[in-house]
Design a protein around this motif. Structure first.
Motif, PDB file in Angstrom:
ATOM      1  N   GLU A 104    -120.571  20.160 109.448  1.00 52.82           N
ATOM      2  CA  GLU A 104    -119.326  20.701 110.134  1.00 52.82           C
ATOM      3  C   GLU A 104    -119.596  19.892 112.020  1.00 52.82           C
ATOM      4  OE1 GLU A 104    -119.835  25.548 109.644  1.00 52.82           O
ATOM      5  OE2 GLU A 104    -121.080  24.623 111.147  1.00 52.82           O
ATOM      6  N   LEU A 111    -116.347  26.355 116.299  1.00 54.32           N
ATOM      7  CA  LEU A 111    -118.228  27.137 115.546  1.00 54.32           C
ATOM      8  C   LEU A 111    -117.626  27.917 114.950  1.00 54.32           C
ATOM      9  CD1 LEU A 111    -119.839  23.583 115.834  1.00 54.32           C
ATOM     10  CD2 LEU A 111    -118.788  23.491 113.904  1.00 54.32           C
ATOM     11  N   HIS A 114    -116.077  30.093 112.403  1.00 46.98           N
ATOM     12  CA  HIS A 114    -116.037  30.048 110.856  1.00 46.98           C
ATOM     13  C   HIS A 114    -116.846  30.942 110.609  1.00 46.98           C
ATOM     14  CE1 HIS A 114    -114.526  25.759 111.798  1.00 46.98           C
ATOM     15  NE2 HIS A 114    -114.030  25.931 111.012  1.00 46.98           N
ATOM     16  N   GLY A 117    -119.988  29.566 108.728  1.00 48.28           N
ATOM     17  CA  GLY A 117    -120.152  28.557 109.142  1.00 48.28           C
ATOM     18  C   GLY A 117    -121.643  28.510 109.253  1.00 48.28           C
ATOM     19  N   HIS A 150    -121.427  24.257 101.303  1.00 50.46           N
ATOM     20  CA  HIS A 150    -122.121  22.664 101.933  1.00 50.46           C
ATOM     21  C   HIS A 150    -122.557  21.947 100.951  1.00 50.46           C
ATOM     22  CE1 HIS A 150    -120.880  23.953 105.921  1.00 50.46           C
ATOM     23  NE2 HIS A 150    -122.081  24.813 105.758  1.00 50.46           N
TER      24      HIS A 150
END
Length: 154
Positions: A104, A111, A114, A117, A150
């Protein structure tokens, strides 16, 4: 910083390495303060710091980051490597690494926007330690052995 140096047995003439005659061993926090002062003194165009406040008390940590951000405001590039995410809120750009890869990047606000995230999850978990999260059920779960989104995207 001046208090630290003047408090050494030989002041400015002290040798800050134990093992030498008149040598003095500094604490971790003292070494961090000295390292930051050296960077400020040299006026380097790029300052790379890795966990620069890990051995400092909260007041010294705030002062250290104030110094680093003042360098950034005067045209120096400050590259900060840290797990203390409160320190990243003032950064112009943040890169989030996971397993050695950038997963990211963006500003703190970007950030945090998200929902799933990695940065937001870590930031929220740290903030919760200080009571800045409404309820325990809003805390992200710790990473498990199951690959994250991820990792699957690689």
């Amino acid at each position: 910083m001046l208090d630290l140096i003047e408090g050494l047995p030989h002041g400015w003439d002290s040798i800050v390495f134990k093992g030498y005659e008149r040598g003095v061993q500094l604490s971790g926090g003292q070494w961090q303060k000295l390292g930051t002062a050296r960077a400020l003194y040299r006026g380097a165009p790029v300052v790379l710091v890795d966990e620069p406040t890990s051995a400092l008390d909260p007041h010294a940590e705030i002062a250290a980051f104030d110094g680093l951000w003042s360098l950034a405001r005067t045209g120096h590039a400050v590259v900060l490597v840290t797990h203390r995410l409160a320190a990243t809120m003032n950064a112009d750009h943040i890169y989030v690494l996971d397993q050695g890869r950038v997963v990211e990047d963006g500003t703190h606000a970007q950030l945090m926007s998200h929902e799933d995230g990695l940065y937001r999850g870590m930031f929220t978990a740290q903030a919760a330690q200080y009571g800045h999260v409404p309820a325990a059920e809003t805390l992200p779960h710790p990473r498990s052995a199951v690959p994250s989104d991820h990792e699957e995207a690689r």
